[in-house]
Design a protein around this motif. Sequence first.
Motif, mmCIF file in Angstrom:
data_model
loop_
_atom_site.group_PDB
_atom_site.id
_atom_site.type_symbol
_atom_site.label_atom_id
_atom_site.label_comp_id
_atom_site.label_asym_id
_atom_site.label_seq_id
_atom_site.Cartn_x
_atom_site.Cartn_y
_atom_site.Cartn_z
ATOM 1 N N GLU A 8 0.828 -1.203 0.000
ATOM 2 C CA GLU A 8 0.000 0.000 0.000
ATOM 3 C C GLU A 8 0.862 1.252 0.000
ATOM 4 N N GLU A 9 1.873 1.281 0.842
ATOM 5 C CA GLU A 9 2.708 2.474 0.952
ATOM 6 C C GLU A 9 3.460 2.752 -0.350
ATOM 7 N N VAL A 10 3.999 1.708 -0.968
ATOM 8 C CA VAL A 10 4.730 1.888 -2.224
ATOM 9 C C VAL A 10 3.804 2.421 -3.312
ATOM 10 N N SER A 11 2.614 1.875 -3.402
ATOM 11 C CA SER A 11 1.679 2.343 -4.425
ATOM 12 C C SER A 11 1.233 3.772 -4.162
ATOM 13 N N ARG A 12 0.922 4.087 -2.924
ATOM 14 C CA ARG A 12 0.467 5.446 -2.607
ATOM 15 C C ARG A 12 1.574 6.466 -2.853
ATOM 16 N N GLY A 57 -6.296 5.581 -1.209
ATOM 17 C CA GLY A 57 -5.573 6.129 -2.350
ATOM 18 C C GLY A 57 -4.546 5.214 -2.979
ATOM 19 N N ALA A 58 -4.383 3.999 -2.483
ATOM 20 C CA ALA A 58 -3.444 3.053 -3.087
ATOM 21 C C ALA A 58 -4.097 2.380 -4.288
ATOM 22 N N ASP A 59 -3.318 2.188 -5.345
ATOM 23 C CA ASP A 59 -3.846 1.507 -6.532
ATOM 24 C C ASP A 59 -3.372 0.057 -6.513
ATOM 25 N N LEU A 60 -3.934 -0.721 -5.595
ATOM 26 C CA LEU A 60 -3.604 -2.140 -5.476
ATOM 27 C C LEU A 60 -4.531 -2.945 -6.375
ATOM 28 N N ARG A 61 -3.967 -3.893 -7.107
ATOM 29 C CA ARG A 61 -4.744 -4.711 -8.039
ATOM 30 C C ARG A 61 -4.471 -6.194 -7.772
#
Length: 568
Positions: free
Chosen positions: A259-263, A297-301
């Motif tokens: 999550e942190e990396v994506s955000r 706000g994370a773009d996790l897929r």
Amino acid sequence: MHDIVIRNGDVVDGTGAAPRRADVAVDGDRVTEVGGAVGRGRREIDAAGRYVTPGFIDVHTHLDAQLFWDPAATPSCHHGVTTVVMGNCGVTFAPVRPGREGYLAAMMESVEDIPADSIMDGLDWGWESYGDYLRALGRRALGVNAGGLVGHCALRTYVMGERALGEAPATGDDIAAMAALVGEAVDAGALGFSTSRTFMHTVPDGRPVPGTHALPAELAAIAGAMAERGRGAFQVVPRIGERDGAERRNSAAEMAWMEEVSRASGRPLAFSIMQSDRRPGLWSWVLDRVAEARGRGADLRPMTAVRGSAIVYCLAGRMPYDTLPGWAGFTAMAFGERLAALSDASVRRRLAEEAERPVEGSGPLAPKDPAKLYLMPPGPADYDVSPGRSLAAEAARRGTGPAAALLDYLAETRGLGLLYYPVLNQDLGAVAQMIANPDVVVGVADAGAHVALTMDAGNTTYLLKHWVRDEGLLDIGRAVRKLTLEGADLFGIADRGVLRPGAFADLNVLDLDGLYLHTPEMAADFPLGANRFVQRARGYDCTIVNGRVLVDHDELTGELPGRVVTSA
């Protein structure tokens, strides 16, 4: 006059919209018209009673080597796939220092079960950077479009050498060098970066692959290189559910760094998640965490397969009892010799007696329970996991043990019967909930990997045949979106995955009612004669790549219209 006109079909455009009756015109490599009153074409295709869709995008493959000797990417191309994304799970063939090619080939075999000897024989190598690899691929005639991710295993090995395998953190200089190389790869056309965190992925000596122990700071810096360029996706095989306690602390930590990396980077991060009988409820817990992270706000897929991911046992390949001492002579035989031996009841009896002795299998893939192994006779591949199709049920019907029942079944089917052993996504009810979830990306078919052990490249056909036509779980518009635009959006592949004027002419004309999935078969067509599974389908009237027909009524035309695709 147009080059191609597809008439009278029901267009499913990839956006998720319902089908609409329209004609489609193709000129050169682009769609030029979609609607009524389209002019004549040099070739006219009657699509009455058919769906016309964008070509499917398989977002999780390991075709990095295979495309060099099999440019059509069989069998993926027989299932409507027109674009493949390679380089998943952190294992790629670049960057590579001269003389280290064999090391990367051996690592690919260890992780993805692609024979290293075939890789070394089939690749001409000669590159060093990932951009060099893409350029080498682009100089070849391709049947499908192909894009690639630069892999952490090769990247870390290139920068750190032997230290890449250790648990000691990468230094600041190491991290800066890796981030710079990822930036160069994206500049050269890479679709992003991939890494593996699972302890199940190892190099040949059994140690976890390079990148397994990478700290979040290393991963964040790599994502930062993509953030600077505003493109590139991050793909992960995460360490979810491994070495976990009841409170799922390790899984929570894994979800937190993703999550942190994506955000922080603003880049999409795709990761594999599969249901497992060994970890009840974990998949559902993960999807709940994804929804929360996306809300922040994370773009996790999360990405999953559309049925069980399975080992396929067969007489021409691997058998459940191969490691038993009494089977050594039998497994050393060629297929014809094995089949001849099975005609002797005394041979079947001897092998069955050895297999029925108590033995302790080890590892998650060891087949311990015949109630979880399923017969797949020659003909349609239904992937029926109902109790009545299990090896245990077959043994009860015959009044024998499981091994004896399997050997009799193989003899009666002339060695063409298969045994299907799903090791992940065993519960189709859970699979249905995952693929119906709007956050979940359809993938993990692993085309090109585990070549003599599995065959999941037909998952696009299975999704349409089973979940759309037979079960009604998804409507055709939503299903096609999952197979097309969602993958293009994830990896930033412009003008593909959608059927509209101006888009590239990657198209399928398919007969949903007539879709038929054949059982997998073993072929010995890899370099040096190595075995691999293939699987064909019926029901694809036409598959078009860049405006040229690649597959016509389920048969390859010989055209090679594909090209290397890059991120927008």
